[in-house]
Scaffold this motif. Structure first.
Motif, short mmCIF file in Angstrom:
data_model
loop_
_atom_site.label_atom_id
_atom_site.label_comp_id
_atom_site.label_asym_id
_atom_site.label_seq_id
_atom_site.Cartn_x
_atom_site.Cartn_y
_atom_site.Cartn_z
N ARG A 1 0.87 -1.18 0.00
CA ARG A 1 0.00 0.00 0.00
C ARG A 1 0.91 1.23 0.00
N SER B 1 2.93 -9.03 -3.54
CA SER B 1 1.55 -8.91 -3.05
C SER B 1 0.57 -9.55 -4.02
N HIS C 1 -8.10 -4.99 -0.38
CA HIS C 1 -7.38 -5.31 -1.60
C HIS C 1 -8.37 -5.84 -2.63
N LYS C 2 -8.24 -5.33 -3.83
CA LYS C 2 -9.17 -5.69 -4.92
C LYS C 2 -10.62 -5.39 -4.54
#
Length: 401
Positions: A259, A292, A317-318
């Motif tokens: 991130r 990642s 995430h996503k």
């Protein structure tokens, strides 16, 4: 003459008794404050924590009991001080705090399993064999646990060093104690936990890195095959693969996934405002984008828990996979340490954060008690100025009685 001596003797005895009674009361006050700040405060605070409720349902028609819930406790970055940088008084204080907090949590909450997400030691990356053995002995005393509670430890950069410091020797001595090297899959009541050596996900093809990736790919294949068999899909590649619970795994690692920074992190235990916008360095503060993406692709986790930053954060995430950064468990790194409590089933999970006593609160109690002691002693000795006549009056009243 004899009567006068007798009276003086009685007065002297009464004076000594009053002084002894006063000193005994002061001692009781000191002992009570110590007992509260060093023992009872952990029970008072942790007693308020509770396991979160989670939806319970049968897992895809499996035979497993619908009441199976894994109670998992997650903590991170204990950073037990070593012989080089650790002052003995700092060691004594911090280790006592963590030991009392951990043992109190175990006795009150009774988890099924505990995970420590790396950086157990502060100087594992450069400690000698003797220093390592001493650190391990202290860890095992502090984090003692009954046999029915499992304790699993993920490796961190302070345990074996950053990638450029990491060696096979350091990794083997860590594995000898914690039975963890590259990757590990732990299944409890149909719930899969995947423990990752994120320090080895450098992506440069080093021997340790290559072995770590190979291990993770193998674990990924086992999980994928188990899910396919659960869905009645035939696959020749899965014919000889050990079947595991078919639930999507929970990923546990030291480094967070990539991130940019902590700008989106909120909460009282998130990073300081001036630190949140500082860009994270890949392979140092967080995993690289490539590593990642690999982890997300290999395991398709439903939840990720990580440490390393010492501050709390929650990101998606996503757009659907939550990652929780677990703050440091040590008061040396935070005024408000905490740990995560998770109620987890094969299909669902619910998390709750349990804060430990604020160090500022403990310091305030000690300072207040110390000031009260000084006032009482000065009042007893009749050395207070006029603003404190009330305290003197109380002491004199006590004497008169």
């Amino acid at each position: 003459m004899a009567t006068m001596r007798f009276n003086l003797s009685i007065m002297k005895t009464l004076h000594l008794k009053k002084r002894g009674c006063f000193l005994l009361k002061l001692l009781c006050l000191v002992v009570l404050v110590l007992i509260f700040c060093e023992f009872l405060i952990y029970y008072v605070v942790i007693f308020q924590c509770h396991w979160p409720e989670v939806k319970i349902e049968a897992h895809r028609g499996s035979k497993q009991s619908s009441t199976s819930v894994v109670k998992a406790m997650f903590l991170s970055d204990t950073h037990l001080l070593g012989e080089i940088k650790g002052h003995w008084l700092d060691k004594l204080r911090r280790e006592w705090q963590m030991e009392r907090a951990f043992q109190t949590a175990l006795s009150l909450l009774q988890p099924d399993i505990v995970f420590i997400l790396g950086d157990v030691f502060d100087e594992g990356k450069w400690s000698s064999s003797q220093a390592w053995a001493d650190d391990v002995r202290r860890f095992q005393k502090m984090f003692w646990h009954p046999v029915h509670i499992d304790l699993m430890v993920v490796v961190g950069n302070h345990d074996i060093g950053f990638h450029y410091e990491m060696t096979t020797y350091k990794l083997k001595r860590f594995a000898k104690v914690f039975n963890f090297t590259a990757g590990k899959l732990v299944s409890r009541k149909g719930v899969n936990f995947v423990m990752v050596n994120s320090v080895a996900l450098e992506g440069d093809g080093c021997t340790i890195c290559s072995r770590a990736e190979a291990k993770l790919i193998k674990l990924s294949q086992k999980l994928n095959c188990s899910q396919q068999q659960e869905q009645h899909h035939s696959n020749k590649r899965c014919s000889d693969v050990e079947q595991l619970p078919a639930s999507e795994p929970i990923l546990l690692q030291h480094y967070p996934l990539y991130r940019r920074n902590d700008a989106e992190c909120t909460g009282e235990d998130s990073a300081l405002p001036e630190e949140k916008k500082i860009p994270f360095k890949e392979k140092y503060d967080v995993l690289s984008k490539e590593a990642s993406q690999k982890l997300l692709w290999w395991f398709h986790p439903r939840l990720i828990l990580s440490g390393h930053t010492h501050s709390a954060c929650e990101v998606l995430h996503k757009g659907k996979i939550p990652e929780i950064s677990v703050p440091s468990f040590s008061w040396r790194n935070r005024n408000n340490p905490s740990f995560i409590m998770g109620s987890i089933t094969p299909t669902d999970f619910s998390l709750h954060k349990c804060f430990l006593p604020l160090e500022s609160t403990v310091v305030t109690i000690y300072c207040t008690a110390g000031a009260l002691l000084v006032v009482l002693i000065l009042a007893y000795l009749q050395l207070l100025n006029p603003p404190f006549y009330f305290a003197q009056h109380l002491i004199r009243k006590h004497k008169a009685v």
